[in-house]
Design a protein around this motif. Structure first.
Motif, short mmCIF file in Angstrom:
data_model
loop_
_atom_site.label_atom_id
_atom_site.label_comp_id
_atom_site.label_asym_id
_atom_site.label_seq_id
_atom_site.Cartn_x
_atom_site.Cartn_y
_atom_site.Cartn_z
N MET A 39 0.83 -1.21 0.00
CA MET A 39 0.00 0.00 0.00
C MET A 39 0.86 1.25 0.00
O MET A 39 0.58 2.21 -0.71
CB MET A 39 -0.89 0.05 1.25
CG MET A 39 -1.83 -1.09 1.42
SD MET A 39 -3.19 -1.00 0.29
CE MET A 39 -2.59 -2.09 -0.95
N GLY A 40 1.89 1.26 0.82
CA GLY A 40 2.72 2.45 0.95
C GLY A 40 3.39 2.82 -0.35
O GLY A 40 3.30 3.96 -0.82
N VAL A 41 4.05 1.82 -0.98
CA VAL A 41 4.79 2.13 -2.21
C VAL A 41 3.82 2.49 -3.33
O VAL A 41 4.07 3.41 -4.11
CB VAL A 41 5.69 0.94 -2.61
CG1 VAL A 41 6.37 1.22 -3.93
CG2 VAL A 41 6.73 0.70 -1.53
N ALA A 76 0.83 3.85 -3.01
CA ALA A 76 0.30 5.19 -2.76
C ALA A 76 1.30 6.22 -3.25
O ALA A 76 0.92 7.21 -3.90
CB ALA A 76 0.01 5.38 -1.27
N ALA A 77 2.58 5.97 -2.97
CA ALA A 77 3.62 6.89 -3.47
C ALA A 77 3.60 6.94 -4.99
O ALA A 77 3.79 8.00 -5.59
CB ALA A 77 4.98 6.47 -2.95
N ALA A 78 3.35 5.77 -5.62
CA ALA A 78 3.34 5.73 -7.09
C ALA A 78 2.18 6.53 -7.65
O ALA A 78 2.32 7.28 -8.62
CB ALA A 78 3.27 4.29 -7.58
N PHE A 108 0.64 8.98 -6.16
CA PHE A 108 0.96 10.38 -5.86
C PHE A 108 1.91 10.93 -6.92
O PHE A 108 1.67 11.97 -7.55
CB PHE A 108 1.62 10.44 -4.48
CG PHE A 108 1.44 11.74 -3.77
CD1 PHE A 108 1.51 12.94 -4.44
CD2 PHE A 108 1.23 11.77 -2.39
CE1 PHE A 108 1.36 14.14 -3.78
CE2 PHE A 108 1.07 12.96 -1.72
CZ PHE A 108 1.15 14.15 -2.42
N ALA A 109 3.01 10.20 -7.14
CA ALA A 109 4.00 10.67 -8.12
C ALA A 109 3.42 10.62 -9.52
O ALA A 109 3.75 11.45 -10.37
CB ALA A 109 5.26 9.82 -8.03
N MET A 119 4.59 5.56 2.52
CA MET A 119 4.35 6.32 1.29
C MET A 119 5.25 7.54 1.25
O MET A 119 5.86 7.85 0.23
CB MET A 119 2.90 6.76 1.22
CG MET A 119 2.58 7.56 -0.01
SD MET A 119 1.03 8.46 0.13
CE MET A 119 1.62 9.95 0.85
N TRP A 120 5.36 8.21 2.37
CA TRP A 120 6.17 9.43 2.43
C TRP A 120 7.63 9.10 2.15
O TRP A 120 8.33 9.82 1.46
CB TRP A 120 6.01 10.06 3.81
CG TRP A 120 6.61 11.42 3.91
CD1 TRP A 120 7.65 11.78 4.71
CD2 TRP A 120 6.22 12.60 3.22
NE1 TRP A 120 7.93 13.11 4.55
CE2 TRP A 120 7.06 13.64 3.64
CE3 TRP A 120 5.23 12.89 2.27
CZ2 TRP A 120 6.97 14.94 3.16
CZ3 TRP A 120 5.14 14.18 1.80
CH2 TRP A 120 5.99 15.18 2.24
N TYR A 123 8.84 6.71 0.32
CA TYR A 123 9.10 6.35 -1.07
C TYR A 123 8.61 7.39 -2.06
O TYR A 123 8.89 7.29 -3.24
CB TYR A 123 8.51 4.97 -1.38
CG TYR A 123 9.40 3.92 -0.80
CD1 TYR A 123 10.56 3.55 -1.47
CD2 TYR A 123 9.14 3.36 0.43
CE1 TYR A 123 11.43 2.65 -0.91
CE2 TYR A 123 9.99 2.46 0.99
CZ TYR A 123 11.14 2.10 0.32
OH TYR A 123 12.01 1.22 0.88
N LEU A 124 7.87 8.39 -1.57
CA LEU A 124 7.35 9.40 -2.49
C LEU A 124 8.47 10.06 -3.27
O LEU A 124 8.39 10.22 -4.48
CB LEU A 124 6.54 10.45 -1.71
CG LEU A 124 5.96 11.56 -2.57
CD1 LEU A 124 4.99 10.98 -3.59
CD2 LEU A 124 5.24 12.59 -1.72
N LEU A 181 9.91 7.86 -5.94
CA LEU A 181 9.04 7.70 -7.10
C LEU A 181 8.81 9.00 -7.85
O LEU A 181 8.58 8.98 -9.06
CB LEU A 181 7.71 7.07 -6.67
CG LEU A 181 7.91 5.63 -6.19
CD1 LEU A 181 6.60 5.02 -5.77
CD2 LEU A 181 8.55 4.78 -7.27
#
Lengths: 321, 267
Positions: free
Chosen positions: A52-54, A56-58, A60-61, B160-161, B163-164, B167
């Protein structure tokens, strides 16, 4: 500044929703997010935090990835449909929650108190509607290739469009924007924005279809809960699609609701009316009150400024010695 | 892309506001925004006092007043949504315009309502800007955990933060690669038609998603190698000092007083 952090119309800032609407939608969104946490825990188990974390970052980016439309405007990705198609509805709710919450808390893209409403529009409505439409189209196509492509494009467009209807209704319910203006305006703009979303989502799904077809197997079963999500998503889409033209045609109906709400808050008023009714202690003119408040404000700010300057000088002197 | 650090609005510093525990800052910011939301329309003196509060807090935080005010105007375009109020709220007419054969009447109460919404929104954004500029996300998550944010959600947002920025760099490389491959003649539009451009952007999004899925596998394996068992643990946090509790209580009291004052003015 990167385009990803440009405010998008869909993110409602603080101040535009009434307190009641904000708080009710906070509760509704919280219920969905808690359910999503439980469901994802069941399916992904201990893998859920990294996945989920990675992702979500993807997402977002991924909102940075834009393409020129015309005359300086550009289409870019919101990602609810893409996340839903790849991850399934519950995981997508969590991913979008992480993204939308961070946008509000860190980048002021959408308000903090309005976050409940924004989560509802983008992480709940956006995801469930995408899911219902995608399942419906891929189901009708019986797993054919065109079903996956058509399904992803229509899911993306519908999710943006329906979410914007939800936002318009929230603004109307708050008495911020009359329904007969807010609904057509939001729907019109987002019918266009949705096209950009549909095209990018289609491109992304086409890429994934070529590279990792197994990721798109959403349709093939996800347990019992998937059926209720499917039905729920369909109902949300239908309700909003029917409600908003109705509200738009009869803005008085919504106004009536807003009035009732004002009436409710007016009914609480007596609590404060115990105090004799003059405007400011000893001052009856509001203009004078504003000026006095201004003077007090300036004195506070000036005091803090001088204090900070003094402290800084002290610190510098310390460092110097 | 070297922009990763300039991406976050957090500005490291050693001011009083920076030093304040996030478990005080975050609840106070939330309470401030809630208070602003509860304020009636048109209580200008109260708005002025709250503005003094945010501006002095910004001065205390030493983040630069100009920067603070610039960022706080971020939500301004959204005021467009409330613009119809100027003409739809009944009341004494201030002015009349005719536009495309439509006669619009600017009403006094409409103006008050619109200006109040704009000012209230501005004040709320100021508070949020201040919190984001002086509190790093991990700290903010700690504070939200103390306010009963589910542990799992906090863990997901924290990861998320982390890896933000990785990415965002990845997305930046994709954009640069597209830039490098898109030649164009002077004056002629770049690339193919709209659908083609959208498809290219979509392919980039798909590849970003795929790369991050694979990355999440590696991250998971790395976590397992370090003894991860599905539970996210963190060190216990020191209890709030008496001084922090005091500031929190004083802040909440002040906000309650201001709310009370505003209701009093309306009554």
């Amino acid at each position: 500044m990167l385009p990803v952090f440009a405010p998008v119309q869909m993110h409602i800032p603080d101040g535009f929703l009434s307190t009641l609407v904000s708080l009710v939608l906070w509760v509704v969104s919280a219920v969905f997010i808690f359910t999503a946490l439980r469901q994802v825990n069941k399916t992904l188990g201990e893998r859920q935090v990294p996945v989920m974390g990675v992702l979500a970052a993807a997402i977002f980016a991924g909102q940075m990835l834009n393409f020129a439309v015309t005359g300086g405007t550009s289409g870019h990705l919101l990602g609810a449909a893409l996340a839903t198609i790849v991850l399934g509805p519950w995981a997508a709710v969590l991913v979008m929650t992480a993204v939308v919450a961070t946008q509000a808390l860190i980048f002021q893209d959408g308000g903090v108190l309005a976050l409940g409403a924004n989560l509802f529009n983008m992480a709940v409505v956006g995801v469930f509607v995408s899911y219902a439409v995608y399942r419906l189209v891929t189901g009708l196509a019986r797993g054919a290739r065109w079903g996956v492509f058509l399904g992803s494009a229509t899911a993306a467009w519908t999710s943006i469009f329906i979410a914007s209807l939800a936002a318009a209704l929230q603004l109307a319910l708050s008495g911020t924007s009359p329904a007969n203006i807010a609904v057509p305006a939001m729907a019109g703009i987002h019918a266009l924005i949705g096209l950009g979303e549909a095209l990018i989502t289609l491109g992304a799904v086409a890429f994934l279809y070529a590279a990792r077809r197994d990721l798109l197997n959403l349709a093939s079963g996800e347990g019992k809960s998937s059926k209720s999500v499917l039905i729920g998503g369909g109902l949300i889409a239908l309700a909003l699609a029917v409600l908003s033209p109705l509200a738009s045609a009869n803005p008085d109906g919504l106004e009536w609701v807003a009035e009732q709400k004002n009436f409710l808050s007016a009914a609480r008023e007596p609590l404060y009316a115990i105090i004799p009714d003059y405007v400011f202690p000893g001052i009856s003119n509001e203009a004078v009150a504003t000026i006095i408040a201004g003077v007090i404000g300036v004195v506070i700010v000036l005091g803090v400024t001088l204090g900070v300057a003094h402290l800084r000088r002290g610190r510098k002197a310390e460092r110097g010695s | 892309m070297s922009g990763a650090n300039s991406l976050t609005p957090f500005l490291a510093g050693s001011s009083l506001i920076h030093a304040l525990d996030a478990r005080v800052k975050v609840p106070l910011t939330l309470a401030f925004i809630l208070t602003v939301s509860f304020l009636p329309f048109g209580v200008w003196p109260v708005y002025v006092l709250l503005l003094a509060l945010t501006v002095s807090a910004a001065l205390l935080s030493e983040i630069g007043l100009a920067r603070f005010l610039r960022r706080s105007l971020l939500a301004l375009p959204f005021a467009l949504a409330a613009l119809p109020l100027l003409f739809t709220i009944p009341g004494e007419a201030l002015a009349r315009f005719s536009l495309f054969g439509l006669t619009l009447t600017l009403s006094g109460p409409g103006l008050v309502r619109f200006a109040s919404i704009a000012v209230k929104s501005w004040l709320s954004v100021q508070a949020a800007v201040l919190m984001a500029a002086t509190t790093d996300l991990p700290e903010m998550l700690l504070a939200l955990r103390a306010l009963k944010l589910p542990r799992l959600l906090a863990a997901v947002i924290g990861l998320m933060w982390r890896y933000l920025f990785v990415l965002v760099d990845e997305a930046g490389r994709l954009l640069r690669a597209r830039e490098a491959r898109s030649g164009s003649r002077e004056g002629a539009p770049r690339g193919g038609g709209l659908a083609w451009r959208a498809r290219v952007a979509g392919g980039m999004a798909g590849s970003l998603l795929l790369r991050s899925l694979e990355r999440s596998d590696r991250v998971y394996t790395a976590m397992l190698a370090r003894g991860y068992d599905g539970e996210v643990r963190s060190l216990p946090h020191p209890p709030l000092s008496a001084r922090a509790w005091g500031i929190l209580a004083a802040g909440l009291l002040l906000l309650a007083l201001i709310l009370f004052l505003s209701r009093w003015m309306v009554a």
